[in-house]
Design an enzyme around this catalytic site. Structure first.
Site, mmCIF file in Angstrom:
data_model
loop_
_atom_site.group_PDB
_atom_site.id
_atom_site.type_symbol
_atom_site.label_atom_id
_atom_site.label_comp_id
_atom_site.label_asym_id
_atom_site.label_seq_id
_atom_site.Cartn_x
_atom_site.Cartn_y
_atom_site.Cartn_z
ATOM 1 N N GLU A 1 11.466 1.023 9.651
ATOM 2 C CA GLU A 1 12.045 2.126 9.275
ATOM 3 C C GLU A 1 11.287 3.420 10.148
ATOM 4 O O GLU A 1 11.107 3.906 8.750
ATOM 5 C CB GLU A 1 12.724 2.210 8.095
ATOM 6 C CG GLU A 1 14.345 2.887 7.830
ATOM 7 C CD GLU A 1 13.613 4.015 7.617
ATOM 8 O OE1 GLU A 1 13.839 5.404 8.885
ATOM 9 O OE2 GLU A 1 13.415 4.242 6.318
ATOM 10 N N LYS B 1 0.455 -1.309 -0.288
ATOM 11 C CA LYS B 1 -0.433 -0.053 -0.112
ATOM 12 C C LYS B 1 1.072 1.032 0.030
ATOM 13 O O LYS B 1 1.652 1.589 1.051
ATOM 14 C CB LYS B 1 -1.072 0.597 1.168
ATOM 15 C CG LYS B 1 -1.236 1.383 1.887
ATOM 16 C CD LYS B 1 -1.663 1.433 2.392
ATOM 17 C CE LYS B 1 -2.857 2.560 2.605
ATOM 18 N NZ LYS B 1 -1.579 4.166 2.765
ATOM 19 N N GLU C 1 12.729 16.902 14.367
ATOM 20 C CA GLU C 1 12.914 16.068 12.895
ATOM 21 C C GLU C 1 11.969 16.952 12.067
ATOM 22 O O GLU C 1 10.433 17.193 11.750
ATOM 23 C CB GLU C 1 12.332 14.790 12.723
ATOM 24 C CG GLU C 1 12.743 13.733 11.428
ATOM 25 C CD GLU C 1 12.338 12.767 10.933
ATOM 26 O OE1 GLU C 1 12.802 12.510 10.049
ATOM 27 O OE2 GLU C 1 11.744 12.473 12.056
#
Length: 468
Positions: A246, A170, A374
């Site tokens: 990840e 997906k 971030e």
């Protein structure tokens, strides 16, 4: 307007509803993607389960050949995929952009074909023989992000196929088109059902959550934010799925006082601004020793000034727009806050639409939002330090631990600092380079498991020990 399709059991599948995918450089629709439902996911998983019965029993030679065939398909359609990728993602065709990504995807697929996990003999003596076998898990659910959609799809799918699994992938609703096309190309060389694609807009349905909770999916591989990764883990708990995650990174770079500032400026820039900073393992905060601080700031600014920014379809562009409004707004918020405390060396003001120029802000502190959050965009904070122990402490003072780098003319000294950084990968005098033969993954909140190489391939298998 081009209509794209999901692929289920080797066949194109349309949906009653579609959603427009827009070019971040212009705001124009570049194609319509299918808006799939949980029923489509169930069909895809069923097709993958049926295909697994045969694919899991195929020989190592056949699976390796399949990966080589996929690499050849990517190569044959490289320019088509690159242009489609640029239109939906925004990255330029040239530089470290779409052509670079497609070339990397082809190389990764080809290298994966060379990997194998042979039977390991643990004991063979008078008491008996014990063998360790690596067996495919079953159906792998892949959930990919919008920053490197083709490359990361290959990172997820190829080791699954190579080790005998089948896949349901997906893509992100921001960049689904190149992935849908990639899966079509894979199905031209794979048996039906081995690789399937589903797609949705993430508003009317949430197939990512459904994949991570689906009882017939044995493993989920996800690349994306830490917050979403935590949700994937929670959704996968009831079925005890295997996971490779990840997740986010806030990579620190430490510049030691013995560097040549002009010599490292190019590496620093691309470590931070590859893919416009929209890379998990990009350099996100830079700690520079006070002895070379002003010189590094000047050299980095001089290099960054010369980088052309523009629409990705312009062959002269080297950086493009931010991919989507949500990410653009986050970068703007962090930069606006940083401008109140730091010194703007370059950029700092948004352009038209989703364009945001490369931005360098000096004289910030470790506790400024642009440093500890971030940013995932084209803005780099620069922090001055005096004591290396303090720099290491600040670099490690983060919930993330994906990558880091040390910059020095003394490689051994740099390695000593590198080994003290709390991250999965550390680079010396470069940042963010990954290789298909080298395992890659994060520590702390940056992920679970590794990708690439034999270590990454093993993550798509279960261990079975045979006594005989």
């Amino acid at each position: 307007m081009t209509l794209f399709y999901m692929t289920i059991n080797g066949q194109p599948v349309s949906t009653a509803g579609q959603f427009a995918v827009k070019n971040p450089a212009t705001g124009d629709a570049v194609g319509h993607a299918p808006n799939g439902s949980s029923e489509h996911l169930d069909r895809a998983v069923a097709a993958a389960r049926a295909a697994f019965v045969i694919w899991s029993q195929t020989s190592d030679k056949i699976r390796a050949r399949a990966c080589r065939d996929i690499a050849e398909q990517i190569g044959k359609h490289a320019e088509e995929l690159a242009r489609l990728l640029t239109l939906e993602q925004g990255k330029p065709l040239n530089g470290l952009g779409s052509r670079f990504e497609i070339s990397g995807a082809q190389a990764w697929a080809a290298h994966t074909a060379t990997l194998s996990l042979p039977v390991k003999v643990l004991q063979d003596d008078a008491q008996g023989r014990v063998e360790l076998h690596r067996k495919p898990i079953g159906v792998v659910g892949s959930i990919t992000p919008w920053n490197w959609p083709v490359m990361i799809a290959v990172w997820h799918v190829l080791p699954a196929v190579r080790s005998g699994n089948t896949v349901v992938i997906k893509p992100s609703p921001h960049t689904p088109l190149s992935t849908l096309r990639l899966v079509e190309l894979m199905n031209q060389v794979l048996p039906p059902g081995v690789v399937n694609s589903v797609c949705c807009d993430d508003r009317t349905s949430n197939l990512g959550a459904a994949i991570s909770a689906h009882p017939d999916i044995g493993k989920v591989v996800f690349t994306g934010s830490t917050n979403t990764g935590k949700k994937v883990m929670a959704n996968a708990a009831d079925t005890v799925k295997r996971l490779t995650l990840e997740l986010g990174g806030n990579d620190a770079g430490i510049v030691l006082p013995d560097v040549d500032p002009k010599a490292i400026a190019e590496g620093l820039f691309w470590g931070a601004f590859i893919n416009n900073g929209q890379t998990c393992a990009a350099l996100k905060r830079l700690y520079v020793h006070e002895q070379v601080y002003d010189q590094v700031c000047a050299a980095l600014t001089d290099y960054a000034k010369a980088i052309p920014v523009g629409p990705g379809t312009d062959e002269a562009s080297i950086l493009g727009p931010v991919n989507n409004a949500m990410q653009f707004d986050k970068v703007k918020r962090l930069v606006d806050a940083a401008k109140q405390k730091g010194r703007v060396l370059l950029g700092g003001a948004p352009g038209e639409g989703l364009f945001f120029p490369p931005t360098l802000i000096a004289d910030l502190s470790h506790d400024d939002p642009l440093v500890y959050e971030e940013q995932f965009g084209p803005a780099l904070p620069i922090i001055k330090y005096r004591d290396i122990e303090d720099a290491i402490r600040q670099a490690n003072d983060s919930p993330n631990g994906l990558g880091g780098s040390v910059w020095s003319s003394n490689i051994e000294q740099a390695k000593q600092v590198a080994r003290r950084l709390e991250c999965g990968s550390v680079w010396i005098n470069q940042h963010g380079a990954v290789q298909p033969n080298v395992p890659f993954g994060g520590v702390k909140s940056s992920g679970l498991g590794v990708e690439f190489g034999e270590e990454g391939l093993a993550q798509y298998t279960d261990i079975q020990v045979v006594f005989g």
